[in-house]
Design an enzyme around this catalytic site. Structure first.
Site, mmCIF file in Angstrom:
data_model
loop_
_atom_site.group_PDB
_atom_site.id
_atom_site.type_symbol
_atom_site.label_atom_id
_atom_site.label_comp_id
_atom_site.label_asym_id
_atom_site.label_seq_id
_atom_site.Cartn_x
_atom_site.Cartn_y
_atom_site.Cartn_z
ATOM 1 N N HIS A 484 0.843 -1.200 0.000
ATOM 2 C CA HIS A 484 0.000 0.000 0.000
ATOM 3 C C HIS A 484 0.884 1.258 0.000
ATOM 4 O O HIS A 484 0.722 2.146 -0.838
ATOM 5 C CB HIS A 484 -0.903 -0.052 1.240
ATOM 6 C CG HIS A 484 -1.739 1.171 1.463
ATOM 7 N ND1 HIS A 484 -3.109 1.160 1.355
ATOM 8 C CD2 HIS A 484 -1.407 2.443 1.805
ATOM 9 C CE1 HIS A 484 -3.579 2.371 1.607
ATOM 10 N NE2 HIS A 484 -2.566 3.169 1.886
ATOM 11 N N GLU A 485 1.825 1.300 0.936
ATOM 12 C CA GLU A 485 2.680 2.494 1.044
ATOM 13 C C GLU A 485 3.601 2.612 -0.170
ATOM 14 O O GLU A 485 3.859 3.706 -0.662
ATOM 15 C CB GLU A 485 3.505 2.461 2.337
ATOM 16 C CG GLU A 485 2.674 2.480 3.618
ATOM 17 C CD GLU A 485 1.713 3.661 3.728
ATOM 18 O OE1 GLU A 485 1.970 4.716 3.113
ATOM 19 O OE2 GLU A 485 0.678 3.527 4.406
ATOM 20 N N HIS A 488 1.835 4.327 -2.848
ATOM 21 C CA HIS A 488 1.861 5.794 -2.751
ATOM 22 C C HIS A 488 3.181 6.329 -3.315
ATOM 23 O O HIS A 488 3.215 7.331 -4.021
ATOM 24 C CB HIS A 488 1.760 6.234 -1.288
ATOM 25 C CG HIS A 488 0.385 6.122 -0.703
ATOM 26 N ND1 HIS A 488 -0.728 6.666 -1.294
ATOM 27 C CD2 HIS A 488 -0.061 5.553 0.450
ATOM 28 C CE1 HIS A 488 -1.794 6.437 -0.533
ATOM 29 N NE2 HIS A 488 -1.416 5.754 0.525
ATOM 30 N N HIS A 491 3.138 6.222 -6.994
ATOM 31 C CA HIS A 491 2.291 7.323 -7.476
ATOM 32 C C HIS A 491 3.135 8.602 -7.550
ATOM 33 O O HIS A 491 3.104 9.343 -8.534
ATOM 34 C CB HIS A 491 1.111 7.495 -6.509
ATOM 35 C CG HIS A 491 0.002 8.378 -7.010
ATOM 36 N ND1 HIS A 491 -1.155 8.583 -6.304
ATOM 37 C CD2 HIS A 491 -0.132 9.123 -8.129
ATOM 38 C CE1 HIS A 491 -1.950 9.406 -6.978
ATOM 39 N NE2 HIS A 491 -1.348 9.752 -8.087
HETATM 40 ZN ZN ZN Z 1 -2.373 5.177 2.361
#
Ligand code: ZN
Length: 730
Positions: A484-485, A488, A491
């Site tokens: 998940h991190e 980011h 992204h």
């Molecule tokens: Zn997050």
């Protein structure tokens, strides 16, 4: 990661050589330069001749460069081991924030921006968005306030609020924990227990359990003694006593700001610029979602209560009141047992297949394939490439990667274009940010001469610290959180915007989680788990020995790959008690909306936040706290330890449940058929990730999906097809 060749990037990585004094003097120099630029533009450009090119672009170029310095300056407060540097970092950010206020209160500057706004013609989409953003920013920061007394008060509040937010963050990040006897920690895994500090003197025989995520989570999940779990939960809820009055003060200041600006309350102010758009939309979503979840959650709770009664009878441990009461600190423990009983999922076995090193490599391979990227680690002995004086990281345990265009299976890496720098700061240490997070260290942007400035992004986690000769094993939760991190960070790295303020995750708060929540689906996909998992005893001779030492040579060595049944068992746990878990999230979101959308000033003044927190927790999550033991409703101050409310998710926590709904829509509609599809991955990268915050998030989702996003996929996976309770879930 898969390519050992180290290519020299076209841009030097950030230098982490700041001293506290330099941090402050550099901050002042940056601010002085910007102020001089503003003065020069105001002096030289008449209102009638104001254009994007002679007003906003020069300011934007200055802003692009200064943001790179400011973000790193701010980053030290969450990661530096030096108290002086952390203090300087906070002081630097306070100076920047005060200067932001000063800038946004400049009527002469606003008039120029307004003049450009009024005559905007033939601008490209991002420039148009930038102009509207800047124009609105002035209004939202007090330019619309006419009376001078109110203007003065507004400026005061900004500074006051900023100071309180910093103090609040400091309180939440400060080290805290609880001394417990060895026997109290019965059930807690060895890897956690062995890392705990041992007490001396009057604390001899006790262990210090820090309220850091891996320790706190493991203790609540595995500690067999209900009194231990209660102590830990209540201790954690009371670990920021100085924040209890401060959070109320923050809520009051936010409310006052909103009213000065002409909004009904802080939530209305916040939602004006969000993807969700209005408090009505958010409240409708939350109440509808909560109502439907409650139908399923009641059944889940009945099953957990039965488990608790059985467990207490078997172990003869009493939890305080009748077994019919289900406490909030019972949830992780019984939920874990129910997972194991109902789904035969063996978390320990799973984690043996996911060492940190292998998991990371697998994650990078996944991103390589999906988004056509190549990761190359910069080994410590290669640091001199950037000069002997260059300080590569803020801590020795941090590793650095370069990212390049080019997929794993092509030889494009050497010819590939540079993408940016990725930093991994994975293990806990004192005074470090104590959850899992990502930080954009330097945004990407196009400079005045058309050159692209490449971004740098950092992952800041609190994974178990590696022990020599032992594997660092990750739970399924940790692998999802890491992915998940990392999502980011990717992204941030693949985004390509003209202006730094729109780069990467600089989207609205109710959009920013969607890409990463969507990525969590990969960790529920059997083919991905199968491919990425590898039993640690097959990694090296040293790891084989570690396994033999731990399990005994006489035992049969587990297979190299995780078997299909275990994977199926894991996937089956996904919906295990999900309604109860999601109601906990709804509690955070509904409480957040309630404190930030009072109908009057008097209402917010009369709020008792701790009482509201505990009452809404009991109402929404269906679980009890110490109130049932006669301690009243102020037994804990959970809302004072929630970082999200002071880190920008105020009137914004709904972003998690709403984001999940939209993320599931994206996954099910576009990726589920083939989660490794490079074609879909690349289109997603170009249409959604690359745009960062340079367009409205809803528009990006619509562009990718070909329609508006909706919550149908989320309801369906929860067993609520068409919003009705699906009989198969009863
Ligand atoms: Zn997050």
């Amino acid at each position: 990661m898969t390519n050992s060749a180290f290519n020299t990037p076209p841009q030097t990585p950030p230098n982490f050589d700041a001293t506290p004094e330099e941090l402050i003097s550099n901050t002042r120099a940056i601010i002085d330069k910007t102020r001089s630029l503003q003065d020069a533009i105001i002096a030289s450009v008449p209102l009638k001749k104001a254009t994007l090119a002679n007003v906003l672009l020069p300011l934007a170029h200055d802003e692009n460069a200064s943001l790179c310095k400011r973000k790193i300056s701010k980053f030290y407060s969450s990661t530096s081991t030096s108290a002086e540097l952390r203090e300087a970092s906070n002081a630097s950010e306070a100076l920047f924030t005060a200067f932001d206020s000063e800038t946004l209160m400049r009527k002469d500057l606003f008039e120029l921006v307004h003049a450009v706004f009024e005559r905007r013609v033939n601008l490209d989409n991002e420039s148009q968005f930038y102009l509207e953003y800047k124009h609105r920013e002035f209004a939202r920061n007090g330019m619309g306030i006419i009376e001078s007394e109110k203007q003065k008060r507004f400026a005061q509040i900004k500074v006051e609020l900023h100071e309180k937010l910093i103090a609040s963050r400091k309180s939440i990040n400060s080290s805290s924990g609880i001394w417990l006897g060895e026997s109290e920690l019965d059930g807690v895994p060895d890897n956690i227990r062995k890392g705990l500090k041992k007490g001396e003197g009057e604390k001899a025989g006790k262990l210090w359990l820090p309220f850091k995520k891996p320790h706190y989570d493991a203790a609540l999940k595995y500690a067999k003694n209900p009194t231990t779990r209660k102590k830990i939960y209540v201790g954690n809820d009371n670990r920021c006593p100085d924040n209890v009055p401060r959070v109320k003060e923050i809520v009051l200041l936010r409310d006052e700001t909103a009213r000065l600006l002409g909004y009904e309350n802080h939530a209305e102010y916040q939602l004006e610029v969000k993807m969700a758009g209005s408090t009505g939309f958010v409240n409708d979503f939350l109440s509808g979602f909560r109502e439907k979840l409650t139908m399923i959650a009641r059944k889940e709770l009945e099953a957990l209560k039965a488990l608790k009664a059985q467990n207490l009878e078997e172990t003869a441990l009493q939890s305080g009141v009748g077994t019919d009461t289900f406490f909030t600190w019972d949830y992780n423990f019984y939920s874990n047992i129910s997972k194991a009983q109902n789904h035969s999922f063996d978390e320990k076995k799973f984690s043996e297949y996911f060492t940190l090193e292998k998991s990371l490599a697998g994650m990078m391979t996944t991103f390589s394939r999906l988004f056509g990227l190549q990761f190359v680690e910069i080994k410590p002995d290669e640091n001199s490439t950037f000069g002997n004086e260059h300080v590569m990281t803020w801590h020795d345990s941090v590793s650095v990667f370069t990212l390049w265009e080019g997929s794993e299976d092509s030889d494009a890496c050497n010819q590939g274009e540079f993408v940016g720098y990725l930093y991994l700061d994975l293990f806990p240490r004192d005074h470090k940010f104590n959850h899992a997070g990502h930080y954009l260290l330097q945004p990407g942007y196009f400079s005045e001469d058309g050159e692209y400035h490449y971004p740098s992004s950092a992952l800041v986690m609190n994974l178990p610290t590696p022990q020599p000769g032992k594997p660092t094993l990750l739970s399924h939760d940790s692998t999802r959180s890491l992915f998940h991190e990392l999502g980011h960070a990717i992204h941030n790295l693949v985004s390509r915007t003209q202006f730094a303020i729109f780069h990467g995750t600089a989207t609205t708060r109710d959009f920013v989680e969607i890409p990463s929540i969507m990525l969590e689906n990969w960790w529920w996909t059997p083919s991905v788990i199968k491919e990425l998992g590898c039993h640690y005893s097959y990694i090296s001779e040293e790891m084989l020995k570690a396994w033999e030492d731990s399990e005994g040579r006489e035992n049969e060595r587990p297979a190299e790959k995780l078997d299909d049944q275990s994977i199926q068992n894991l996937v089956a746990t996904r919906r295990s008690n999900e309604a109860l878990a999601t109601l906990k999230q709804c509690h955070f979101a509904i409480f957040d909306m309630a404190i930030h959308s009072p109908s009057s000033r008097e209402e917010v003044e009369g709020m008792n936040l701790s009482q509201m927190w505990n009452q809404t927790m009991s109402d929404i999550t269906l679980m009890s706290g110490l109130e049932v033991e006669g301690e009243g409703w102020e037994w804990g101050h959970g809302c004072a330890r929630i970082g999200a409310y002071i880190r920008g998710y105020d009137a914004g926590y709904y972003a998690y449940p709403l984001g999940k709904a939209y993320a599931q829509d994206l996954f099910k509609s576009m990726f589920e058929v083939d989660p490794m599809s490079k074609e879909v991955g690349m289109r997603y990268r170009r249409v959604v990730l690359e745009k960062g915050g340079s367009r409205n998030g809803m528009e990006l989702l619509e562009d990718f999906l070909g329609r508006k996003p909706n919550a149908a996929a989320r309801y369906e996976e929860l067993g609520l097809a068409g919003g009705q309770l699906n009989p198969s879930r009863c």
